[in-house]
Design an enzyme around this catalytic site. Structure first.
Site, short mmCIF file in Angstrom:
data_model
loop_
_atom_site.label_atom_id
_atom_site.label_comp_id
_atom_site.label_asym_id
_atom_site.label_seq_id
_atom_site.Cartn_x
_atom_site.Cartn_y
_atom_site.Cartn_z
N CYS A 2 140.31 -5.54 -6.26
CA CYS A 2 140.60 -4.51 -7.25
C CYS A 2 140.74 -3.18 -6.53
O CYS A 2 139.89 -2.81 -5.72
CB CYS A 2 139.54 -4.37 -8.34
SG CYS A 2 139.43 -5.79 -9.42
N ARG A 27 144.53 -5.17 -2.58
CA ARG A 27 143.17 -5.46 -3.02
C ARG A 27 143.14 -6.30 -4.30
O ARG A 27 142.07 -6.71 -4.75
CB ARG A 27 142.41 -4.16 -3.26
CG ARG A 27 142.33 -3.28 -2.04
CD ARG A 27 141.57 -2.02 -2.37
NE ARG A 27 140.18 -2.32 -2.64
CZ ARG A 27 139.22 -2.26 -1.74
NH1 ARG A 27 139.49 -1.90 -0.52
NH2 ARG A 27 137.98 -2.54 -2.06
N TRP A 75 142.19 -7.85 -9.58
CA TRP A 75 142.00 -9.22 -9.12
C TRP A 75 141.00 -9.83 -10.11
O TRP A 75 139.83 -9.48 -10.11
CB TRP A 75 141.44 -9.25 -7.70
CG TRP A 75 141.33 -10.64 -7.12
CD1 TRP A 75 142.31 -11.36 -6.52
CD2 TRP A 75 140.15 -11.45 -7.09
NE1 TRP A 75 141.82 -12.59 -6.12
CE2 TRP A 75 140.50 -12.67 -6.45
CE3 TRP A 75 138.84 -11.29 -7.52
CZ2 TRP A 75 139.60 -13.71 -6.24
CZ3 TRP A 75 137.93 -12.33 -7.32
CH2 TRP A 75 138.32 -13.52 -6.67
N ASN A 99 135.71 -1.90 -10.29
CA ASN A 99 135.82 -2.91 -9.25
C ASN A 99 134.43 -3.50 -9.07
O ASN A 99 133.48 -2.77 -8.82
CB ASN A 99 136.29 -2.26 -7.93
CG ASN A 99 136.25 -3.24 -6.76
OD1 ASN A 99 136.28 -4.46 -6.97
ND2 ASN A 99 136.18 -2.72 -5.56
N GLY A 100 134.31 -4.82 -9.22
CA GLY A 100 133.01 -5.47 -9.07
C GLY A 100 132.77 -6.44 -10.20
O GLY A 100 133.70 -6.85 -10.90
N GLU A 480 140.72 -20.98 12.80
CA GLU A 480 141.45 -19.78 12.40
C GLU A 480 142.92 -20.10 12.10
O GLU A 480 143.49 -19.63 11.12
CB GLU A 480 141.32 -18.70 13.50
CG GLU A 480 142.11 -17.43 13.27
CD GLU A 480 141.86 -16.78 11.92
OE1 GLU A 480 140.89 -17.11 11.24
OE2 GLU A 480 142.70 -15.94 11.54
N LYS A 484 144.71 -19.48 8.41
CA LYS A 484 145.86 -18.58 8.37
C LYS A 484 147.05 -19.28 7.71
O LYS A 484 147.71 -18.75 6.84
CB LYS A 484 146.21 -18.14 9.79
CG LYS A 484 146.89 -16.85 9.89
CD LYS A 484 145.94 -15.68 10.07
CE LYS A 484 144.87 -15.62 8.99
NZ LYS A 484 143.78 -14.75 9.30
N GLU A 487 146.42 -20.09 3.90
CA GLU A 487 146.35 -18.89 3.07
C GLU A 487 147.74 -18.32 2.76
O GLU A 487 148.00 -17.92 1.64
CB GLU A 487 145.39 -17.91 3.77
CG GLU A 487 145.75 -16.50 3.92
CD GLU A 487 144.61 -15.67 4.55
OE1 GLU A 487 144.42 -15.75 5.77
OE2 GLU A 487 143.96 -14.93 3.83
N HIS A 503 136.79 -40.45 13.98
CA HIS A 503 135.61 -40.80 13.18
C HIS A 503 135.90 -40.68 11.68
O HIS A 503 134.98 -40.60 10.89
CB HIS A 503 134.42 -39.93 13.59
CG HIS A 503 134.02 -40.14 15.01
ND1 HIS A 503 133.38 -41.29 15.44
CD2 HIS A 503 134.23 -39.40 16.12
CE1 HIS A 503 133.19 -41.23 16.75
NE2 HIS A 503 133.71 -40.08 17.19
N LYS A 602 142.47 -8.71 -0.55
CA LYS A 602 141.77 -8.19 0.62
C LYS A 602 140.44 -7.61 0.19
O LYS A 602 140.30 -7.16 -0.93
CB LYS A 602 142.65 -7.08 1.20
CG LYS A 602 142.31 -6.66 2.59
CD LYS A 602 143.14 -7.41 3.59
CE LYS A 602 142.91 -6.95 4.99
NZ LYS A 602 143.33 -8.00 5.93
C1 AGP Z 1 141.64 -13.55 6.44
O1 AGP Z 1 142.92 -13.94 6.70
C2 AGP Z 1 141.16 -13.70 5.11
N1 AGP Z 1 142.00 -13.11 4.16
C3 AGP Z 1 139.69 -13.62 4.85
O2 AGP Z 1 139.18 -14.83 5.29
C4 AGP Z 1 138.84 -12.48 5.47
O3 AGP Z 1 138.81 -12.60 6.85
C5 AGP Z 1 137.42 -12.53 4.88
O4 AGP Z 1 137.49 -12.32 3.50
C6 AGP Z 1 136.48 -11.55 5.52
O5 AGP Z 1 136.88 -10.24 5.30
P1 AGP Z 1 136.25 -9.05 6.10
O6 AGP Z 1 136.64 -9.22 7.53
O7 AGP Z 1 136.82 -7.82 5.49
O8 AGP Z 1 134.77 -9.15 5.94
#
Ligand code: AGP
Length: 607
Positions: A2, A27, A75, A99-100, A480, A484, A487, A503, A602
């Site tokens: 948000c 956000r 969001w 926001n929250g 990672e 990526k 997402e 396994h 984000k």
């Molecule tokens: C990364 O590509 C993601 N969107 C997500 O996993 C992110 O890294 C995670 O939410 C942590 O965020 P931060 O680094 O702001 O704590």
């Protein structure tokens, strides 16, 4: 998550709010809205969809001027995505954005219903508006303070009171708010990207403090009415850093910014080009004294950086290191004491679960060190020590440059403190530090592979499942690569320690299934090649990534990506860039919104 903005000043407010919301859209982007005073009356315009939909709606419905208002990009948490559930919410004389999450909203809803006050949306936010209105008898601050006592959860509010045109009241508990006063007026927002146009100097509204914004100034008071003088902070980037700069997407721009973000993060911490030095960061050499355990707590990509950091730290520091998913950590009754060093990693510095892990460690008198990108963020402020990544603003939801900058900090920590502890020699430390610096040109060179990777991704665009495999550092990196890709491309993918495949997971490897195989580590190279043969024998479509030009039997891969040759420990930096590009171009070939993937946002400020 948000985005919030509030403005009162000498400009047309609708423009300020809409521009701010466009900057904050990463956000949250399922709906957006603004509320502003016109002729002493509050007008609200809101809609589902992106900020661009709101801009269209404002253009047709509000040909009126205003110099004070608030805006929100959502969001969704409580209540589906609908116009009604979009912010701002009004009840009685109170209009607010939030926001929250208000955790006790149901209980408050019952209480309000008993008073005959019935909100129209399904949100927790409207309950906050209703509650504040129920306490309002002409004095905004008194009403807010009464509501604070009742509200549970995390929140940042910007509030308009119908009786006070041109004034915005703000309050935060857990969720971020930063503010500045400039010649154009007073601005408050959930993050600096919406403020930078007006000022590089700003302050963070402290928790449980109330800000009152007028055109002329901002006053901050605590809940006992004491006036608080905020500490001003300064950002060393400008408005262009938060724009696309000619790239089609922020993600691609941020991938390409990595040589610079690594340079800015590493070089100021290398003394005489030889040894790491944290004097300017205020991190004392004695930080590891008495430490017998290191816990790294983080979420998502930041947690994956921790997985790589763990390998390096344990190897060099000879102290046990565990990596914890922050959202799980505090519910496991973890063993933390004064001999524990908790390292939190976070781009935003506001991730709710990471912050909660940090607070738990602080309660147990652990030493806390954070690796954070956003200056003055909650995690930075609440840690004993902070090592800032100097990656600049990261706007794409998918974290890229923050990840490699985080890795570089973890490596510097491992080198410096291994030297202090005597677990490596000075000569070794100099060699390692030199290797780390060599990553900067190598990442630059890796970016030249972008076009080749783009072509390879055409083969991935129609796939529904995919695997990443690797051993050691390559396994950490696979995690990672996998997040990526899923997402931004929505392809189901899993990361597997290559030796673990047989396994269970090997049963999922069938003809044509893509397997991205990382084989950058000499120590396990031959074993890795055997694992690739296992998937190849099941006719997997193999994309092989090696460190330097290894001689590989061409029958075991479909594509071979050769990274510029580096010391094995440095391969995660260049390989990460390749994995980021694979995710990026696959998303582009699938025609998706790379920067704003569905359901995500984000800065995850809710638990
Ligand atoms: C990364 O590509 C993601 N969107 C997500 O996993 C992110 O890294 C995670 O939410 C942590 O965020 P931060 O680094 O702001 O704590």
């Amino acid at each position: 998550m948000c985005g919030i903005i509030g403005f009162t000043g000498y400009l047309e407010t609708k423009n300020v709010l809409l521009e701010g919301l466009a900057a904050l859209e990463y956000r949250g982007y399922d709906s957006a809205g603004i509320a502003f005073f016109h002729n002493d009356t509050i007008n609200t315009i809101k809609t589902t969809g992106k900020v661009s939909s709101l801009i269209d709606k404002v253009a047709i419905s509000a040909d009126v001027s205003s110099t004070c208002g608030i805006g929100h990009t959502r969001w969704a948490t409580h209540g589906g995505v609908s116009d009604t559930n979009s912010h701002p919410h009004t009840f009685g004389k109170v209009t607010l954005i939030h926001n929250g999450i208000i955790e006790n909203y149901h209980e408050l809803e019952m209480e309000m219903a008993a008073l005959g006050k019935f909100p129209v949306s399904q949100t927790d936010t409207e309950i906050a508006a209703t509650l504040i209105d129920s306490y309002y008898e002409g004095d905004a601050i008194t009403a807010i303070k009464k509501a604070v006592v009742r509200l549970e959860g995390a929140y940042a509010f910007c509030i308009l009171f119908a009786d006070e045109p041109e004034v915005i009241y703000c309050l935060r508990n857990g969720s971020p708010l930063v503010a500045c006063h400039a010649k154009e007026g007073s601005v408050i927002a959930s993050d600096m990207v919406a403020l930078i146009k007006y000022s590089r100097e700003y302050f963070v509204l402290p928790e449980l403090h109330i800000a009152r914004l007028t055109k002329e100034n901002i006053t901050v008071t605590d809940l006992n009415d004491n006036v608080f003088t905020p500490k001003m902070l300064y950002v060393n980037w400008d408005v262009t850093a938060a724009q696309k700069g000619g790239y089609p997407h922020y993600m691609l721009k941020e991938i390409h910014e990595q040589p610079e973000s690594l340079r800015s993060t590493i070089m100021p911490r290398v003394k005489n080009k030889q040894l790491p030095d944290f004097t300017a960061d205020g991190i004392p050499d004695r930080i590891f004294d008495g430490i017998n355990r290191i816990i790294i707590a983080a979420c998502g990509t930041a947690m994956h950086a921790g997985l790589v950091g763990r390998v390096m730290m344990e190897k060099l520091l000879r102290i046990p290191v565990t990596v914890e998913i922050a959202s799980e950590f505090r519910y496991q009754d973890p063993i933390i004491d004064k001999n524990t060093l908790l390292i939190t990693i976070s781009q935003s510095g506001e991730t709710a679960d990471t912050l909660a892990a940090l607070r738990l460690a602080n309660e147990h008198q652990a030493t806390t060190l954070s690796i954070v990108n956003v200056k003055g963020s909650s995690i930075a402020r609440e840690s004993d020590y902070v090592l800032y990544t100097h990656a600049g603003p990261e706007i794409a939801v998918a974290s890229t440059k923050a990840y490699t900058a985080q890795l570089s900090c973890l490596y510097l920590i491992a080198y410096h403190f291994a030297l202090i502890r005597g677990t490596i020699t000075e000569a070794q430390c100099i060699t390692y530090t030199k290797q780390l610096q060599s990553v900067i040109p190598a990442v630059e060179k890796t970016l030249n592979l972008a076009e080749d990777i783009n072509k390879i991704c055409i083969n991935l665009a129609d796939k529904e499942d995919l695997f990443f495999i690797g051993r050691g550092l390559d396994y950490a990196l696979s995690c990672e690569g996998s997040i990526k890709l899923k997402e931004v491309s929505y392809i189901h993918s899993e990361a597997y320690a290559a030796g673990e495949l047989k396994h269970g997971t090997l049963s999922l490897v069938t003809e044509g299934i893509p397997v991205i195989a990382l084989a950058t580590q000499t120590k396990v190279y031959n074993k890795m090649i055997s694992n690739i043969r296992e998937v190849r024998a099941r006719n997997a479509f193999v994309i092989l990534i090696t460190n330097g030009d290894c001689k590989v039997d061409a029958s075991i891969f479909d594509y071979h990506i050769t990274l510029p040759e580096l010391a094995d420990n440095m391969a995660p930096f260049t390989a990460a860039v390749v994995l980021q590009l694979l995710a990026y171009y696959t998303s582009v070939h699938r025609g998706l919104n790379v920067d704003q993937p569905r359901n995500l946002a984000k800065s995850v400020t809710v638990e």
